[in-house]
Design an enzyme around this catalytic site. Structure first.
Site, PDB file in Angstrom:
ATOM      1  N   GLY A  22       0.669  -1.160  -0.021  1.00 33.22           N
ATOM      2  CA  GLY A  22      -0.163  -0.304  -0.219  1.00 33.22           C
ATOM      3  C   GLY A  22       0.732   0.756  -0.341  1.00 33.22           C
ATOM      4  CE  LYS A 276      -6.485  -5.047  -6.574  1.00 30.91           C
ATOM      5  NZ  LYS A 276      -5.757  -3.853  -7.684  1.00 30.91           N
ATOM      6  CG  ASP A 491     -19.034  44.429 -17.721  1.00 33.84           C
ATOM      7  OD1 ASP A 491     -20.507  44.537 -18.699  1.00 33.84           O
ATOM      8  OD2 ASP A 491     -19.751  43.503 -17.512  1.00 33.84           O
TER       9      ASP A 491
END
Length: 728
Positions: A22, A276, A491
């Site tokens: 791991g 798997k 704007d």
């Protein structure tokens, strides 16, 4: 420097014994190097067992002092619902495309949220400014967002070790789950995936689920930018190759070969998990023996299955099915002096696994879906003349195309691949492996981790520049510094009013109109509204207000003291007819889009279109129009969910220059879009320029939203009133 590494499990078990394999094993060499440079590592994670409250302080001190780990204590019920529930019954199967295994439960997601909060609580206790926080994997999707809210300048990476699925799979998550997951991940400075495909799937899910676009993998969200990229995880190549070439390894490998009577060894090493494809692998081996009886008694499959989730019923059922299949194959094909499969249900330490790799002629790594799969890489660097058979669904396949790639769903294809691999010429194996091993040496786990740190740091620096522009609308920096005249340019869409699904719905509130009117009554204040909107719209909104109105990005101007509009340039707009028909074709193709025609411009809106379809069409349109715009009297510009085609000579920057008085004054300019960058660029340098929103800008300051603009107007009114009061 301190690295706070965060994962679901600690690198040691609850009793202090190391976890084999791991993340702990993968990162060991990098962490050793990191510490050798004088840095510190703290590893935060769940110990894997519920610890009673009275023992927690003693246990935490012991784990910190002996192992440099910080345990996160979860009550057993919470841990079960979080880990065995949402993590392994929702995310794990969904992200591996096993949708039939998925459970969607509010209670387990609530536990997932609570567990992520518990991790955050522990990090709050230990975090110091300057720490690098590296969060790992799908158990902690929400953690980066929680920490970012608490520590805005935290240096943080997130890495996903499993696949990120396509949008079509990801959207199977209920909206309330997927939104929180995506927003949580975006708290990181850097999000890393194993492959470019996973990165693209994530970006597309962001677009489709949240409407968040990216610029070459950079995402702007909640006043913070996040970089996404592919970082294929490597292994400690030197450690494996050094041991593989040692006398100790040779001795064990030779013993294995003697025990196997010089049979050709086929190896399979996996954790027990439905992703798997172990059962399909056994079926493929069985078919290989049936189709190739000449290989009976000449080869052996060594099946190493590492126990996993032994308390879960579905895993127990899977284990029984594998046991039965192994027994069936050995019973059908085995003889008194030959057993086809040597089955080992246990984990192997490094010192025994490498000799196993070295003695292998064919390595089978054929998961249905895998984020990366480091076993394939470990095998390659542990020997030279063994052939790798690799699933094309494993992330490693992108790096290892010289392997024999198979579809794990195709049992017949895998049987053929075993035959090809076991009979291939050794010279061909050596040639292929040399290329792959060389590639792996260039991307070791050390390189992988260093790249992630470097990219995180670079992104954090960009974030710092990005965030230093953010300013409170009530800041004194944004108030006039003298009694000179004041000229303000606003704007409209995205600055004074928020965007709406349809342009005509974007109407200012009565309170905003009253504030603008009140501001305009100060004798030294002039105000201009400069917008891409047409004349009729602006005039209807700002009726009777003493303002400069500039329509169509500077094509038209109406001064405050006149009723007529003046054209700021002359044109015959010959190009419009042809381009409009072009935009109309896109409108037909993209539901929810529409074309807006103005006197000197055309605007294609795709705010209401499917995000993915709209964005792809916009990119295609930009490409096509850019190729024909040269010397055609118009130019093309991308805006916020729009593509605008307008006349040369127009532009907010040029218009702003034309209407600004040629006197000493204090100028303030506010805009949110790429078209407003023209104004920021063209006006005098001493002007105060403010960008609204999260995209990059050359403006000096940044507001989060239109409400900040309204707040600034209120602050300016109060300031001017105070100045007048003091003057009298």
């Amino acid at each position: 420097m301190r690295l706070i590494l965060v994962s679901n499990r600690l690198p040691v078990q609850w009793d202090g014994t190391p976890n084999v394999g791991g993340l702990a094993t993968g990162l060991s060499s990098f962490l050793s190097h990191w510490k050798s440079q004088g840095n510190e590592v703290l590893w935060v994670g769940w110990p894997g067992k519920s610890i009673s409250e009275k023992e927690q302080n003693h246990y935490a001190n012991q784990m910190h002092n002996e192992h440099g780990t910080i345990p996160v204590f979860l009550k057993q019920k919470l841990a079960d619902s979080f880990y065995n529930g949402f993590c392994n019954k929702t995310i794990w199967p969904l992200f591996h495309y096993f949708t039939a295994h998925c459970e969607f439960s509010d209670s387990t997601f609530n536990s997932y949220e609570e567990a992520n909060e518990e991790f955050a609580k522990k990090i709050r206790e230990i975090y110091q400014p300057g720490d690098w926080v590296w969060v790992h994997d799908y158990h902690l999707f929400l953690l980066p967002g929680i920490l970012r809210n608490e520590f805005p300048n935290i240096l943080m990476s997130f890495f996903l070790h499993i696949p990120f699925p396509t949008f079509e799979i990801f959207r199977l998550l209920p909206e309330r789950f997927r939104t929180k997951i995506l927003k949580g991940i975006l708290g990181a400075d850097l999000i890393g995936f194993h492959t470019q495909s996973y990165t693209q799937y994530f970006l597309r899910s962001l677009l489709r689920c949240l409407g968040i676009e990216n610029e070459r993998g950079i995402i702007y969200f909640q006043n913070h930018l996040t970089k996404t990229a592919a970082f294929p995880m490597g292994i400690n190549v030197e450690q494996f190759s050094k041991y593989a070439n040692s006398k100790e390894c040779d001795s064990i490998a030779n013993q294995i070969n003697t025990n196997h009577k010089n049979l050709k060894q086929i190896l399979s090493v996996d954790r027990l998990d439905y992703t798997k494809g172990v059962l399909q692998r056994l079926n493929a081996f069985e078919l290989f023996l049936k189709q190739n009886p000449d290989w009976i008694k000449r080869c052996k499959l060594v099946l190493v299955l590492v126990p996993s989730r032994t308390d879960v019923s579905s895993y127990q059922s899977m284990k029984r099915a594998i046991d039965e299949k192994v027994g069936a194959i050995n019973g059908s094909f085995g003889t008194l002096d030959w057993t086809p499969i040597l089955y080992q249900y246990k984990g192997f330490p490094f010192e025994e696994l490498v000799p196993l790799y070295k003695n292998t002629h064919v390595m089978l790594v054929t998961p249905f879906r895998d984020g990366m799969n480091l076993v394939a890489k470990e095998f390659l660097v542990s020997q030279k003349n063994g052939m790798l058979v690799l699933s094309e669904m494993a992330g490693a396949s992108a790096e290892l195309p010289e392997a024999i790639l198979v579809n794990p769903n195709d049992v017949s294809g895998m049987a053929n691949a075993i035959k090809e691999a076991i009979e291939i010429e050794e010279s061909e194996i050596l040639k292929r492996n040399e290329v792959m091993i060389s590639r792996l040496k260039e991307n070791s786990v050390m390189d992988w981790a260093n790249k992630i740190y470097y990219e995180t740091e670079e992104t954090a620096k960009r974030n710092l520049n990005f965030q230093t522009k953010s300013i409170s609308p009530k800041s004194d920096v944004l108030l006039p510094k003298s009694n000179r005249p004041i000229f303000i340019l606003f704007d409209y869409d995205g600055t004074l009013v928020p965007f709406q699904s349809l342009p005509h719905l974007a109407i200012p509130s009565k309170e905003l109109i009253e504030s603008i009117l009140q501001l305009s009554k100060f004798s030294n204040v002039s105000i201009a509204i400069i917008s891409g909107r047409d004349r009729k719209f602006l005039e209807s909104i700002f009726t009777d207000l003493p303002l400069h109105l500039i329509a169509e990005h500077g094509a038209w101007h109406k001064p405050p003291d006149l009723t007529e509009w003046n054209s700021l340039f002359y044109s015959n707009v010959d190009w419009k007819k042809e381009i409009k028909s072009h935009l109309d074709e896109f409108t037909k193709r993209v539901p929810g889009s529409f074309t807006e025609e103005k006197e000197f411009s055309l605007v294609w809106h795709f705010r209401n279109a499917d995000p993915d379809i709209g964005l792809n069409a916009a990119r295609e349109m930009l490409d096509e129009l850019s190729q024909i715009s040269s010397n055609s009297g118009f130019f093309v510009q991308r805006g916020n969910k729009i593509i605008e085609v307008r006349e040369y000579g127009t532009g907010k920057g040029k218009a702003a220059r034309k209407i600004l008085p040629d006197i000493e004054q204090e100028t303030f300019v506010f805009g949110d879009d790429t078209t407003d960058e023209d104004m920021f660029r063209e006006i005098p340098e001493n002007a105060i320029t403010v960008k609204i929103g999260k995209s990059e800008t050359i403006a000096k300051y940044r507001f989060h939203n239109t409400e900040d603009v309204h707040s600034w107007i209120g602050s300016l009114i109060n300031h001017l009133q105070a100045v007048e009061s003091n003057a009298t």
